[in-house]
Scaffold this motif. Structure first.
Motif, PDB file in Angstrom:
ATOM      1  N   SER A   2     -37.959 -23.934 112.082  1.00  0.00           N
ATOM      2  CA  SER A   2     -37.811 -22.854 113.129  1.00  0.00           C
ATOM      3  C   SER A   2     -36.675 -22.282 112.953  1.00  0.00           C
ATOM      4  CB  SER A   2     -38.070 -23.555 114.588  1.00  0.00           C
ATOM      5  OG  SER A   2     -36.929 -24.539 114.913  1.00  0.00           O
ATOM      6  N   SER A   3     -35.942 -22.731 111.636  1.00  0.00           N
ATOM      7  CA  SER A   3     -34.303 -21.676 112.313  1.00  0.00           C
ATOM      8  C   SER A   3     -34.109 -21.179 110.850  1.00  0.00           C
ATOM      9  CB  SER A   3     -33.249 -22.866 112.060  1.00  0.00           C
ATOM     10  OG  SER A   3     -33.493 -23.358 110.594  1.00  0.00           O
ATOM     11  N   ALA A   4     -35.266 -20.836 110.039  1.00  0.00           N
ATOM     12  CA  ALA A   4     -35.976 -20.075 108.883  1.00  0.00           C
ATOM     13  C   ALA A   4     -36.270 -18.852 109.581  1.00  0.00           C
ATOM     14  CB  ALA A   4     -36.803 -20.391 108.124  1.00  0.00           C
ATOM     15  N   PRO A   5     -36.956 -18.253 110.335  1.00  0.00           N
ATOM     16  CA  PRO A   5     -37.206 -16.712 110.975  1.00  0.00           C
ATOM     17  C   PRO A   5     -35.641 -16.176 111.826  1.00  0.00           C
ATOM     18  CG  PRO A   5     -39.132 -18.491 112.081  1.00  0.00           C
ATOM     19  CD  PRO A   5     -38.154 -19.117 111.051  1.00  0.00           C
ATOM     20  N   THR A   6     -35.153 -16.942 112.833  1.00  0.00           N
ATOM     21  CA  THR A   6     -34.180 -16.289 113.286  1.00  0.00           C
ATOM     22  C   THR A   6     -33.105 -16.339 111.841  1.00  0.00           C
ATOM     23  OG1 THR A   6     -32.950 -18.467 113.720  1.00  0.00           O
ATOM     24  CG2 THR A   6     -34.081 -17.708 115.233  1.00  0.00           C
ATOM     25  N   LEU A   7     -32.331 -17.314 111.328  1.00  0.00           N
ATOM     26  CA  LEU A   7     -32.067 -16.466 110.166  1.00  0.00           C
ATOM     27  C   LEU A   7     -31.759 -15.594 109.440  1.00  0.00           C
ATOM     28  CD1 LEU A   7     -30.626 -20.275 108.047  1.00  0.00           C
ATOM     29  CD2 LEU A   7     -29.918 -18.781 109.950  1.00  0.00           C
ATOM     30  N   GLU A   8     -33.885 -15.114 109.439  1.00  0.00           N
ATOM     31  CA  GLU A   8     -34.253 -13.838 108.115  1.00  0.00           C
ATOM     32  C   GLU A   8     -33.556 -12.729 109.850  1.00  0.00           C
ATOM     33  OE1 GLU A   8     -35.392 -12.516 105.830  1.00  0.00           O
ATOM     34  OE2 GLU A   8     -35.275 -14.879 105.026  1.00  0.00           O
ATOM     35  N   LEU A   9     -33.986 -13.420 110.826  1.00  0.00           N
ATOM     36  CA  LEU A   9     -33.935 -11.856 111.677  1.00  0.00           C
ATOM     37  C   LEU A   9     -31.989 -11.703 111.581  1.00  0.00           C
ATOM     38  CD1 LEU A   9     -35.846 -13.088 114.635  1.00  0.00           C
ATOM     39  CD2 LEU A   9     -36.708 -10.551 113.166  1.00  0.00           C
ATOM     40  N   ARG A  10     -31.542 -13.042 111.522  1.00  0.00           N
ATOM     41  CA  ARG A  10     -29.753 -12.122 111.939  1.00  0.00           C
ATOM     42  C   ARG A  10     -30.186 -11.420 110.712  1.00  0.00           C
ATOM     43  NH1 ARG A  10     -27.711 -17.768 113.504  1.00  0.00           N
ATOM     44  NH2 ARG A  10     -27.801 -18.412 111.941  1.00  0.00           N
ATOM     45  N   ARG A  11     -30.286 -11.890 109.442  1.00  0.00           N
ATOM     46  CA  ARG A  11     -29.360 -11.373 107.993  1.00  0.00           C
ATOM     47  C   ARG A  11     -30.595  -9.889 108.301  1.00  0.00           C
ATOM     48  NH1 ARG A  11     -31.523 -10.788 103.477  1.00  0.00           N
ATOM     49  NH2 ARG A  11     -33.723 -11.124 103.822  1.00  0.00           N
ATOM     50  N   PHE A  12     -31.571  -9.351 108.640  1.00  0.00           N
ATOM     51  CA  PHE A  12     -31.996  -8.308 108.221  1.00  0.00           C
ATOM     52  C   PHE A  12     -30.743  -7.375 110.109  1.00  0.00           C
ATOM     53  CE2 PHE A  12     -34.530  -4.888 110.982  1.00  0.00           C
ATOM     54  CZ  PHE A  12     -35.144  -4.247 109.756  1.00  0.00           C
ATOM     55  N   SER A  13     -30.780  -8.135 110.479  1.00  0.00           N
ATOM     56  CA  SER A  13     -29.544  -7.386 111.538  1.00  0.00           C
ATOM     57  C   SER A  13     -28.000  -7.384 111.423  1.00  0.00           C
ATOM     58  CB  SER A  13     -29.475  -8.084 113.095  1.00  0.00           C
ATOM     59  OG  SER A  13     -28.282  -7.690 113.780  1.00  0.00           O
ATOM     60  N   ARG A  14     -27.468  -8.358 110.715  1.00  0.00           N
ATOM     61  CA  ARG A  14     -26.618  -7.620 109.640  1.00  0.00           C
ATOM     62  C   ARG A  14     -26.823  -6.731 108.604  1.00  0.00           C
ATOM     63  NH1 ARG A  14     -25.795 -13.470 109.093  1.00  0.00           N
ATOM     64  NH2 ARG A  14     -26.524 -13.360 107.327  1.00  0.00           N
ATOM     65  N   LEU A  15     -27.520  -7.168 107.840  1.00  0.00           N
ATOM     66  CA  LEU A  15     -28.043  -5.547 106.870  1.00  0.00           C
ATOM     67  C   LEU A  15     -27.873  -4.328 107.467  1.00  0.00           C
ATOM     68  CD1 LEU A  15     -30.293  -7.746 104.344  1.00  0.00           C
ATOM     69  CD2 LEU A  15     -27.714  -6.675 104.745  1.00  0.00           C
ATOM     70  N   LYS A  16     -29.037  -4.620 108.481  1.00  0.00           N
ATOM     71  CA  LYS A  16     -28.906  -3.316 109.369  1.00  0.00           C
ATOM     72  C   LYS A  16     -27.522  -2.329 109.396  1.00  0.00           C
ATOM     73  CE  LYS A  16     -31.971  -1.110 113.473  1.00  0.00           C
ATOM     74  NZ  LYS A  16     -32.651  -0.953 114.307  1.00  0.00           N
ATOM     75  N   ASN A  17     -26.748  -3.441 110.292  1.00  0.00           N
ATOM     76  CA  ASN A  17     -25.128  -2.808 111.085  1.00  0.00           C
ATOM     77  C   ASN A  17     -24.714  -1.939 109.763  1.00  0.00           C
ATOM     78  OD1 ASN A  17     -26.184  -3.460 113.324  1.00  0.00           O
ATOM     79  ND2 ASN A  17     -25.296  -5.442 113.925  1.00  0.00           N
ATOM     80  N   LEU A  18     -24.758  -3.301 108.919  1.00  0.00           N
ATOM     81  CA  LEU A  18     -23.687  -3.116 107.720  1.00  0.00           C
ATOM     82  C   LEU A  18     -24.443  -1.758 106.442  1.00  0.00           C
ATOM     83  CD1 LEU A  18     -21.422  -4.125 105.619  1.00  0.00           C
ATOM     84  CD2 LEU A  18     -23.681  -4.563 104.163  1.00  0.00           C
ATOM     85  N   ARG A  19     -25.372  -1.441 107.129  1.00  0.00           N
ATOM     86  CA  ARG A  19     -25.656   0.520 106.446  1.00  0.00           C
ATOM     87  C   ARG A  19     -25.556   1.049 107.442  1.00  0.00           C
ATOM     88  NH1 ARG A  19     -30.975   3.616 106.245  1.00  0.00           N
ATOM     89  NH2 ARG A  19     -30.954   2.383 108.915  1.00  0.00           N
ATOM     90  N   ALA A  20     -25.584   0.949 109.004  1.00  0.00           N
ATOM     91  CA  ALA A  20     -25.102   2.058 109.516  1.00  0.00           C
ATOM     92  C   ALA A  20     -23.619   2.046 109.389  1.00  0.00           C
ATOM     93  CB  ALA A  20     -25.670   1.350 111.120  1.00  0.00           C
TER      94      ALA A  20
END
Length: 134
Positions: A2-20
């Motif tokens: 169950s932690s795999a989807p939350t890790l993906e969401l956190r990684r996606f959020s970090r990448l989105k913030n990094l790009r911004a």
């Protein structure tokens, strides 16, 4: 599992913030490069031209370019800038550059015909060569 989807969401959020953040830093670099180049052009024109209304018209055009860049910089610093602001600023730059290149300076003493201003890619460089020759 169950932690795999939350890790993906956190990684996606970090990448989105990094790009911004990278986009904001790029906009700041673009603004300061634009400011430095417009300052250099202003100093050059101030040194080679006579101080009259014609020079003030040129400097006012350069100030308008700076204001357009400042608008883009302000919107880039906001985290909620509309997606279309880049297109608006680009269009303003193109329109301003076209107007300043095509229309003659209303305060210039010697105005070449429009066909001569655009001949052989030497438009606006005529002023520089004329000022250096004097």
């Amino acid at each position: 599992m169950s932690s795999a989807p939350t890790l993906e969401l956190r990684r996606f959020s970090r990448l989105k913030n990094l790009r911004a953040r990278a986009e904001r830093q790029g906009a700041a670099l673009q603004f300061w490069a634009r400011t430095a180049s417009l300052a250099a052009i202003s100093c050059f024109f101030s040194l080679i031209s006579r101080w009259d209304a014609s020079l003030l018209f040129v400097l006012a055009g350069l100030a308008l370019f700076q204001i357009v860049g400042l608008i883009q910089f302000r919107f880039a610093r906001r985290r909620t800038a509309p997606w279309w602001i880049g297109y608006l600023v680009g269009t303003l730059d193109i329109v301003l550059l076209t107007v300043l290149l095509i229309t003659p300076n209303p305060f210039a003493q010697e105005v070449a015909p429009a066909a001569m201003q655009l001949r052989e890619g030497s438009f606006k460089f005529l002023l520089i060569s004329y000022a250096l020759a004097r």
